[in-house]
Design an enzyme around this catalytic site. Structure first.
Site, PDB file in Angstrom:
ATOM      1  CE  LYS A   1      -3.927   2.063   2.694  1.00 41.92           C
ATOM      2  NZ  LYS A   1      -4.559   2.760   1.285  1.00 41.92           N
ATOM      3  N   GLY A   2       0.291   2.459  -0.367  1.00 40.63           N
ATOM      4  CA  GLY A   2       1.292   3.617  -0.365  1.00 40.63           C
ATOM      5  C   GLY A   2       1.751   4.094   0.754  1.00 40.63           C
TER       6      GLY A   2
ATOM      7  CG  LEU B   1      -2.862   7.549  -1.571  1.00 42.24           C
ATOM      8  CD1 LEU B   1      -2.311   8.484  -2.301  1.00 42.24           C
ATOM      9  CD2 LEU B   1      -2.509   6.028  -2.091  1.00 42.24           C
TER      10      LEU B   1
ATOM     11  CG  ASN C   1      -0.108   6.256  -6.532  1.00 38.41           C
ATOM     12  OD1 ASN C   1      -0.519   6.707  -7.628  1.00 38.41           O
ATOM     13  ND2 ASN C   1      -0.992   6.056  -5.528  1.00 38.41           N
TER      14      ASN C   1
ATOM     15  CB  CYS D   1      -3.932   8.443  -5.710  1.00 31.21           C
ATOM     16  SG  CYS D   1      -5.279   8.371  -4.714  1.00 31.21           S
TER      17      CYS D   1
ATOM     18  CB  ILE E   1      -4.843   2.048 -15.765  1.00 25.99           C
ATOM     19  CG1 ILE E   1      -6.131   0.909 -15.697  1.00 25.99           C
ATOM     20  CG2 ILE E   1      -4.405   2.119 -17.364  1.00 25.99           C
ATOM     21  CD1 ILE E   1      -7.394   1.315 -16.478  1.00 25.99           C
TER      22      ILE E   1
ATOM     23  CB  THR F   1      -9.007   4.071  -9.702  1.00 29.78           C
ATOM     24  OG1 THR F   1      -8.352   4.844  -8.979  1.00 29.78           O
ATOM     25  CG2 THR F   1      -8.882   2.532  -8.964  1.00 29.78           C
TER      26      THR F   1
ATOM     27  N   GLY G   1      -5.495  -3.756 -13.909  1.00 26.94           N
ATOM     28  CA  GLY G   1      -6.696  -3.142 -14.240  1.00 26.94           C
ATOM     29  C   GLY G   1      -7.860  -4.380 -14.341  1.00 26.94           C
TER      30      GLY G   1
ATOM     31  CB  THR H   1     -10.536  -4.950  -7.305  1.00 27.87           C
ATOM     32  OG1 THR H   1     -10.457  -3.566  -7.519  1.00 27.87           O
ATOM     33  CG2 THR H   1     -12.141  -5.082  -7.067  1.00 27.87           C
TER      34      THR H   1
END
Length: 300
Positions: free
Chosen positions: A44-45, A72, A125, A128, A189, A191, A241, A264
């Site tokens: 995670k970021g 984030l 990133n 976002c 990609i 989101t 994606g 996801t």
């Protein structure tokens, strides 16, 4: 048959990683996934200081996917280095740290701090859609994207992957911009910005009003953008994606991705990454591919 791939000089045992923000740092998934079986874990970021994220509600279901405006949320680089890196080092997988920030200085501070840490790659990133400052601004302006890539590269000891936004006119132009800035790879990609309204409450479903749409609904868009980016630059592309099956992952590879990232789908099937690794291997056996590289970008 060989499942190994080399991305910017880093060898992964197979071409499958996790999409940032959908897998934590692997801690939550360790009971469901053998982390030794996936090519890399993308965290995670991580920011230079703790971020609270956006107000709730910040997650909603949509047709064929979901929408999030988490913003984030993260505990900051100090906690990450003390807690998450030692956890991931217990496993035979590559560690890709996703770095977020609100200014060039923020990004560079985190990258500089990670220079002496035992991690394999950095994913920057700049895409976002849920962070007003920094984030998306860098990801939508080619000059800004090139400049932040150059700035980060001055401090980076590990290869730098620039994560691109789909919320742009030309993904090829953005890919070329970060290549000019010295990026070692690109991932895409992130989101797609969307909105959902509760017709009974007559208000926005997310407190942030807009959120990032992910999941199978965006997969065809992602495949198209991966194809365009792969043809625009001479860099490895990590495609993501809406990947939910091995077929989705293979589609990305045939379009030009050297590796794939699963996001996801982890939420409704925590073991999906292992299934995708197995599915790619089965496809290679059936189709007579000896290496993953033989598959990359063969659909012209």
């Amino acid at each position: 048959m060989n499942m190994k791939v080399t991305i910017a000089g880093v060898e992964w045992k197979n071409p499958v990683t996790t999409a940032s923000g959908t897998f934590g740092s692997g801690v939550e998934f360790a009971d469901y996934v053998d982390l030794n079986r996936i090519g890399a874990v993308t965290t995670k970021g991580v920011a230079n200081i703790p971020w609270a994220g956006n107000p709730t509600p910040r997650v909603a279901e949509t047709y064929g996917g979901m929408m999030n405006a988490v913003g984030l949320q993260n505990p900051g680089i100090d906690v990450f280095c003390e807690r998450d890196i030692p956890f991931l080092k217990k496993y035979d997988t590559k560690i890709i740290v996703n770095v977020c920030g609100k200014s060039t200085e923020d990004y560079c501070q985190v990258v500089e701090r990670l220079a002496d840490e035992d991690v394999d790659m950095l994913e920057i990133n700049i895409s976002c859609p849920n962070v007003k400052e920094g984030g998306i601004a860098f990801g939508q302006d080619p000059k800004a994207a090139e400049a932040i890539t150059k700035a980060v590269k001055k401090y980076a000891k590990q290869p730098v992957i620039m994560k691109l936004s789909p919320n742009v006119t030309s993904i090829a132009e953005m890919a070329r911009a970060v290549e000019a800035g010295g990026a070692d790879a690109v991932s895409l990609i992130n989101t797609i910005t969307g909105m959902k309204i509760d017709i009974n409450r007559k208000t926005f479903v997310l407190a942030n009003r807009t959120g990032g749409v992910s999941g199978p609904a965006i997969h065809p868009i992602a495949v198209r953008m991966v194809y365009e980016a792969a043809h625009a630059v001479n860099l490895p592309v990590i495609g993501m994606g809406g990947i939910a099956t091995a077929e989705d992952a293979i589609e990305m590879i045939l379009a030009g991705a050297s590796a794939v990232s699963v996001g996801t789908a982890n939420f409704h099937d925590p073991g999906v990454t292992m299934k995708i690794v197995d599915g790619i291997e089965e496809y290679m056996k059936c189709q007579g591919f000896e290496t993953v590289d033989e598959m990359v970008g063969i659909v012209e």
